[in-house]
Enzyme design. Structure first.
Site, mmCIF file in Angstrom:
data_model
loop_
_atom_site.group_PDB
_atom_site.id
_atom_site.type_symbol
_atom_site.label_atom_id
_atom_site.label_comp_id
_atom_site.label_asym_id
_atom_site.label_seq_id
_atom_site.Cartn_x
_atom_site.Cartn_y
_atom_site.Cartn_z
ATOM 1 N N ILE A 93 0.835 -1.206 0.000
ATOM 2 C CA ILE A 93 0.000 0.000 0.000
ATOM 3 C C ILE A 93 0.869 1.255 0.000
ATOM 4 C CG2 ILE A 93 -2.052 -1.002 1.063
ATOM 5 C CD1 ILE A 93 -1.021 -0.149 3.757
ATOM 6 N N ASP A 94 0.285 2.308 -0.500
ATOM 7 C CA ASP A 94 0.910 3.628 -0.475
ATOM 8 C C ASP A 94 0.642 4.245 0.900
ATOM 9 O OD1 ASP A 94 2.253 5.845 -1.524
ATOM 10 O OD2 ASP A 94 0.384 6.775 -2.204
#
Length: 205
Positions: free
Chosen positions: A11-12
């Site tokens: 994930i960012d």
């Protein structure tokens, strides 16, 4: 059916784990400009950007009634920041990679100040003018109230959660530790993220 095979989630940070609405913290000069002029230059360049951090800086200038200056040759440099020309000078606002592209060198004292801010979760950007670094602008983006619970639930399903972000290692580490992530990688350009995904897939993840 496909999700049942997933063992790793990458994930960012900004807008995924965090709210995605950074707020301006401070402008601090390292040279002859005062803090107000530093913010004016930063906001003038960022006025052409759609990035959430840019929006926060422009909003801060407007709140302080600081007029924006017209710029030319605006360019968004993916994973690094923005550049433009203003009054015949090349202006850059972004991370350390952008600062290095301007040929500037940071002193240990300056690096210590930046690390101190980053360790509290702030994102620090360098303002460069030609080959000189004028100062820093910092913003912060709070972690979503729902992130910790969501990540724990994902981990309870047997998935590793790894954060990959273009932000610096100290800010990334602060967020990763707070959420007890399984891994974090900072200073990532888009191609770095792509390569890391490909690498994990080659290993059977």
């Amino acid at each position: 059916e496909e999700m049942s095979k997933v063992d790793t989630l990458i994930i960012d940070k900004t807008g995924t784990i965090t709210v995605g609405k950074p707020s301006f913290q401070s402008s601090h000069t390292w040279a002859e400009l005062d803090d107000t002029v530093l913010l004016q230059l930063a906001a003038s360049v960022d006025a052409n950007s759609e990035h959430p951090i840019a929006n926060a800086i422009v909003a801060a200038a407007k709140e302080q009634d600081i007029p924006l200056l017209p710029v030319n040759s605006f360019e968004s440099v993916t994973g690094k920041g923005v550049t433009a020309e203003l009054d015949g000078a090349r202006i850059g606002l972004g991370n350390r990679l952008l600062a290095e592209s301007f040929g500037v060198t940071l002193s240990e004292e300056q690096l210590d100040e930046v690390r101190q801010r980053q360790s509290t979760g702030e994102t620090v950007m360098y303002l460069c003018r030609n080959t000189r670094i004028e100062g820093i602008i910092s913003v912060s983006d709070s972690i979503k109230d729902t992130s910790a619970d969501a990540i724990k639930k994902i981990q309870s399903l047997g998935m590793r959660v790894i954060m990959m972000t273009g932000d610096n290692e100290y800010t990334a580490k602060t967020v990763a530790d707070a959420l007890e992530l399984d891994g974090d990688e900072a200073d990532c350009l888009p191609e770095d993220k792509f390569n890391r995904v490909s690498e994990l897939q080659r290993k059977g993840h």
